[in-house]
Design a protein around this motif. Structure first.
Motif, mmCIF file in Angstrom:
data_model
loop_
_atom_site.group_PDB
_atom_site.id
_atom_site.type_symbol
_atom_site.label_atom_id
_atom_site.label_comp_id
_atom_site.label_asym_id
_atom_site.label_seq_id
_atom_site.Cartn_x
_atom_site.Cartn_y
_atom_site.Cartn_z
ATOM 1 N N PHE A 368 0.645 -0.333 11.214
ATOM 2 C CA PHE A 368 -0.367 0.097 10.256
ATOM 3 C C PHE A 368 -1.591 -0.830 10.271
ATOM 4 C CE2 PHE A 368 -1.962 0.551 5.817
ATOM 5 C CZ PHE A 368 -2.118 1.934 5.779
ATOM 6 N N LEU A 369 -1.424 -2.043 10.784
ATOM 7 C CA LEU A 369 -2.488 -3.033 10.725
ATOM 8 C C LEU A 369 -3.609 -2.700 11.701
ATOM 9 C CD1 LEU A 369 -0.298 -6.267 10.566
ATOM 10 C CD2 LEU A 369 -1.273 -4.959 8.662
ATOM 11 N N ARG A 370 -4.837 -3.098 11.311
ATOM 12 C CA ARG A 370 -6.023 -2.865 12.128
ATOM 13 C C ARG A 370 -6.748 -4.184 12.411
ATOM 14 N NH1 ARG A 370 -9.261 1.643 8.693
ATOM 15 N NH2 ARG A 370 -7.767 3.374 8.724
ATOM 16 N N GLU A 371 -7.654 -4.141 13.370
ATOM 17 C CA GLU A 371 -8.486 -5.308 13.640
ATOM 18 C C GLU A 371 -9.269 -5.701 12.391
ATOM 19 O OE1 GLU A 371 -11.041 -4.950 16.990
ATOM 20 O OE2 GLU A 371 -9.428 -4.499 18.410
ATOM 21 N N ASP A 494 -8.312 7.787 -9.880
ATOM 22 C CA ASP A 494 -8.618 8.473 -8.626
ATOM 23 C C ASP A 494 -7.867 7.887 -7.431
ATOM 24 O OD1 ASP A 494 -10.058 6.060 -8.793
ATOM 25 O OD2 ASP A 494 -11.582 6.774 -7.392
ATOM 26 N N TRP A 495 -7.124 6.815 -7.609
ATOM 27 C CA TRP A 495 -6.397 6.198 -6.496
ATOM 28 C C TRP A 495 -5.283 7.112 -6.005
ATOM 29 C CZ3 TRP A 495 -5.117 0.288 -6.404
ATOM 30 C CH2 TRP A 495 -6.308 -0.449 -6.389
ATOM 31 N N TYR A 496 -4.967 6.952 -4.737
ATOM 32 C CA TYR A 496 -3.800 7.638 -4.186
ATOM 33 C C TYR A 496 -2.570 6.780 -4.476
ATOM 34 C CZ TYR A 496 -0.327 9.360 -0.919
ATOM 35 O OH TYR A 496 0.835 9.843 -0.371
ATOM 36 N N CYS A 497 -1.603 7.344 -5.190
ATOM 37 C CA CYS A 497 -0.389 6.625 -5.561
ATOM 38 C C CYS A 497 0.831 7.453 -5.159
ATOM 39 C CB CYS A 497 -0.342 6.363 -7.067
ATOM 40 S SG CYS A 497 -1.737 5.372 -7.664
ATOM 41 N N ALA A 498 1.825 6.807 -4.589
ATOM 42 C CA ALA A 498 3.013 7.532 -4.136
ATOM 43 C C ALA A 498 4.195 6.587 -4.055
ATOM 44 C CB ALA A 498 2.754 8.168 -2.772
ATOM 45 N N LYS A 499 5.369 7.206 -3.985
ATOM 46 C CA LYS A 499 6.625 6.461 -3.924
ATOM 47 C C LYS A 499 7.419 6.975 -2.729
ATOM 48 C CE LYS A 499 10.599 5.494 -6.984
ATOM 49 N NZ LYS A 499 11.107 5.722 -8.369
ATOM 50 N N MET A 510 2.049 6.720 4.113
ATOM 51 C CA MET A 510 1.195 5.778 4.834
ATOM 52 C C MET A 510 0.063 6.504 5.549
ATOM 53 S SD MET A 510 3.871 2.888 6.254
ATOM 54 C CE MET A 510 2.626 1.683 6.676
ATOM 55 N N ALA A 511 0.354 7.668 6.081
ATOM 56 C CA ALA A 511 -0.697 8.459 6.724
ATOM 57 C C ALA A 511 -1.766 8.860 5.715
ATOM 58 C CB ALA A 511 -0.088 9.690 7.381
ATOM 59 N N LYS A 512 -1.326 9.249 4.531
ATOM 60 C CA LYS A 512 -2.264 9.637 3.480
ATOM 61 C C LYS A 512 -3.060 8.436 2.977
ATOM 62 C CE LYS A 512 -4.046 12.322 0.250
ATOM 63 N NZ LYS A 512 -5.047 13.363 0.590
ATOM 64 N N ALA A 513 -2.379 7.304 2.804
ATOM 65 C CA ALA A 513 -3.053 6.103 2.310
ATOM 66 C C ALA A 513 -4.169 5.664 3.234
ATOM 67 C CB ALA A 513 -2.039 4.973 2.138
ATOM 68 N N GLU A 514 -3.959 5.841 4.532
ATOM 69 C CA GLU A 514 -4.931 5.380 5.516
ATOM 70 C C GLU A 514 -6.203 6.204 5.504
ATOM 71 O OE1 GLU A 514 -4.402 3.285 9.811
ATOM 72 O OE2 GLU A 514 -3.241 5.089 9.439
ATOM 73 N N THR A 515 -6.128 7.419 4.996
ATOM 74 C CA THR A 515 -7.285 8.311 5.052
ATOM 75 C C THR A 515 -7.757 8.775 3.681
ATOM 76 O OG1 THR A 515 -5.810 10.242 5.309
ATOM 77 C CG2 THR A 515 -6.587 9.170 7.324
ATOM 78 N N GLY A 519 -8.676 3.429 -3.219
ATOM 79 C CA GLY A 519 -7.578 2.483 -3.208
ATOM 80 C C GLY A 519 -6.266 3.243 -3.143
ATOM 81 N N ALA A 520 -5.228 2.596 -2.605
ATOM 82 C CA ALA A 520 -3.918 3.243 -2.507
ATOM 83 C C ALA A 520 -2.844 2.304 -3.021
ATOM 84 C CB ALA A 520 -3.622 3.649 -1.072
ATOM 85 N N TYR A 521 -1.878 2.881 -3.706
ATOM 86 C CA TYR A 521 -0.765 2.093 -4.257
ATOM 87 C C TYR A 521 0.532 2.798 -3.874
ATOM 88 C CZ TYR A 521 1.888 -0.715 -7.602
ATOM 89 O OH TYR A 521 2.778 -1.590 -8.185
ATOM 90 N N ILE A 522 1.325 2.117 -3.030
ATOM 91 C CA ILE A 522 2.552 2.712 -2.510
ATOM 92 C C ILE A 522 3.751 1.889 -2.971
ATOM 93 C CG2 ILE A 522 3.795 3.478 -0.460
ATOM 94 C CD1 ILE A 522 1.042 4.826 -0.904
ATOM 95 N N GLU A 523 4.667 2.528 -3.664
ATOM 96 C CA GLU A 523 5.938 1.884 -4.030
ATOM 97 C C GLU A 523 6.971 2.224 -2.955
ATOM 98 O OE1 GLU A 523 9.440 1.951 -7.469
ATOM 99 O OE2 GLU A 523 7.644 3.201 -7.691
ATOM 100 N N VAL A 524 7.562 1.192 -2.371
ATOM 101 C CA VAL A 524 8.569 1.359 -1.336
ATOM 102 C C VAL A 524 9.926 0.954 -1.912
ATOM 103 C CG1 VAL A 524 9.312 0.710 0.979
ATOM 104 C CG2 VAL A 524 6.864 0.853 0.453
#
Length: 548
Positions: A368-371, A494-499, A510-515, A519-524
């Motif tokens: 998932f990491l970018r330059e 308005d943030w994208y939040c998911a579990k 993760m695909a959704k968070a990237e695009t 801001g995105a908040y993901i609970e794993v």
């Protein structure tokens, strides 16, 4: 025109590149708060509490080199003290400004709020002294001198400093003459030459040599200098945990993370098998050495630190790291070695419907990491899982390895994002640490920042479960929160939040968070004892971690 004490203080901060001040206002600090707020070239960055402000200033300094923190007297400065101590431990120049009661109040020893009720108004300044490089209580008579002394200490020693200002002195004109800023520390020419000769002789006599690239390279702004030395000599290099991304991990010659006997046996065998180990600014601490399992004969070690050099058992004082590295680049011969570059964590392992496990999660994070990413990894199992990920070009990995104060990463990520809003900031935190400072995510929305936050929910303090006698001990349990609802509660509806609980769900979010563009908040969600390999190995190394 004669400047007032507070005007001169603001001018000098700007001259050393400090224009953002993190903090929480208070009545005794209003003069400082107003000075920042009313200066068009300064910016006040409000935080939820003083501890968070100190952590945010710490994160900002890691990215931009130095930072400032402002708190009120007593309750504010003591709340920030843990964060300031962490910055001291990890060599970060944070300028801590404190507003004090009026001088007349102090002289009368009045019992006023925020005091201990004893009439001693210097007690808090005394408490701070062990974790700052310099401290001063400013007056119109001493301000010109003391401000220079403190700022020089912060910049030259890469440590926090403390300056307190009684509120009625802020608008007083400077009574003393302005003084010139002290010169930066200089190497003693004779000692420098002797140190370079000793290093060159030891490396020249060695059949094989390796560099341990330490965190001080980044703290002192010497990445390009160190890169030039490695390019000229062809020496291979490794890092230890605290030093990850001190140099770019895509550079030729990088062999991976050295962690003693715990992890990466191929890196361990190479490093410990070399005739000479050149340590450039790395610390020989518990987590850096794989619970003190690193085995390198001191006689084969060269250590280039900020103000001194050790070659075997000989020590050379009053030499600066920059001068040593630049000198070595002129005299060291090429000494290339055939090495195998690290491949990273490999492919995620697991079926789509499987529960998320470490073998899937951390390789997926790596992909998932970018330059250019800024990665803030909280102390605990999540940073240990990411420690062996291969970082892209220009990406930086930050973890509070030595101080290890859980809760640091959330506000530190905010500070880092404020320092570099044009870069992508990723926060990886465990839910136990996150609960301590979670309210600071509200600042991301306040300042229109768009981080990607991953909160790992193991239903408790996982690293503690691995280290304590009974993993089921009640003190490792946590209140169950609805984590994905936090951003909305803190103002970011308005943030994208998911579990995510399965590998397929993780892929989708993760695909959704990237695009998502916000801001995105993901609970794993993972099993209570699902730990990264390093965390498990650490749990198995109690004897070396805690024994004498």
């Amino acid at each position: 025109m004669a400047a007032t004490v507070v005007e001169h203080l603001m001018t000098r901060l700007k001259q050393i590149g400090v224009t953002d001040v993190f903090g929480v206002p208070g009545d005794f600090s209003f003069a400082l708060n107003d000075a920042v707020d009313n200066d068009p070239d300064m910016r006040w960055i409000g935080c939820c509490n003083e501890l968070n402000a100190a952590y945010a200033a710490d994160g900002y300094a890691r990215v931009k080199g130095r930072s400032a923190l402002c708190t009120t007297y007593g309750v504010g400065e003591l709340s920030a003290l843990c964060g300031v101590a962490g910055s001291y431990t990890e060599h970060l120049p944070v300028i801590h400004l404190v507003g004090m009661p009026t001088v007349s109040t102090q002289k009368a020893r009045r019992i006023v709020h925020h005091t201990l009720g004893t009439g001693n108004f210097e007690a808090y300044a005394d408490m701070t002294k062990p974790v700052v490089a310099a401290s001063a209580i400013l007056t119109p008579e001493n301000a010109a001198c003391q401000i220079e002394r403190c700022l020089e200490a912060a910049v030259a020693r890469n440590r926090p400093v403390y300056m307190a200002l009684p509120q009625d002195y802020a608008d007083k004109e400077l009574a003393g003459e302005l003084v010139c800023a002290p010169e930066a520390p200089q190497s003693d020419p004779g000692t420098l030459a002797a140190a370079i000769d000793a290093i060159a002789e030891m490396i020249g006599a060695a059949q094989s040599a390796v560099v341990l690239a330490g965190y001080l390279i980044a703290r002192l702004g010497l990445r390009q200098v160190a890169k030039g030395l490695l390019t000229r000599t062809g020496l291979p290099f490794a890092t230890m945990f605290m030093d990850k991304t001190a140099l770019d991990e895509t550079l030729p010659g990088y062999i991976g993370l050295y962690d003693g006997r715990i992890m990466n046996p191929q890196v361990r065998d190479f490093v410990e098998g070399c005739d000479c180990v050149l340590n450039i600014g790395a610390l020989w601490s518990d987590f850096n050495t794989g619970a003190f399992t690193a085995k390198i004969d001191p006689a084969r070690m060269i250590a280039i630190m900020q103000h001194e050099v050790r070659v075997g058992h000989a020590t050379f004082l009053d030499v600066e790291m920059r001068d040593v590295l630049e000198g070595l680049a002129k005299v060291l011969p090429a000494k290339p070695a055939k090495v195998k570059n690290p491949t990273g964590l490999g492919a995620p392992k697991g079926a789509p419907d499987d529960p998320i496990c470490p073998d899937y999660l951390y390789p997926r994070f790596e992909k998932f990491l970018r330059e250019g990413d800024i990665v803030m990894a909280e102390t605990g199992t999540i940073s240990m899982g990411l420690g062996f990920a291969k970082m892209p070009t220009g990406a930086e990995f930050f973890n509070q390895t030595l101080w290890g104060s859980i809760g640091w990463a959330t506000p530190a990520a905010f500070g880092a994002a404020m320092a570099a809003p044009d870069r992508r900031t990723l926060l990886f935190t465990g839910e136990g640490s996150h609960q301590m400072t979670a309210q600071e995510i509200g600042q991301f929305g306040r300042y229109d920042l768009k981080p990607l936050i991953f909160c790992l929910n193991n239903d408790g303090y996982l690293i503690e479960r691995l280290l304590c006698k009974d993993p089921k001990s009640s003190y490792n349990d946590l209140a169950p929160w609805n984590y994905t609802q936090l951003p909305a509660a803190f103002g970011m509806a308005d943030w994208y939040c998911a579990k995510a609980s399965t590998n397929a769900e993780l892929e989708a979010v993760m695909a959704k968070a990237e695009t998502c563009g916000t801001g995105a908040y993901i609970e794993v969600v993972m099993d209570q004892m699902a730990a990264s390999p390093l965390a498990k190995k650490l749990g198995e190394s109690i004897q070396t971690l805690y024994s004498k």
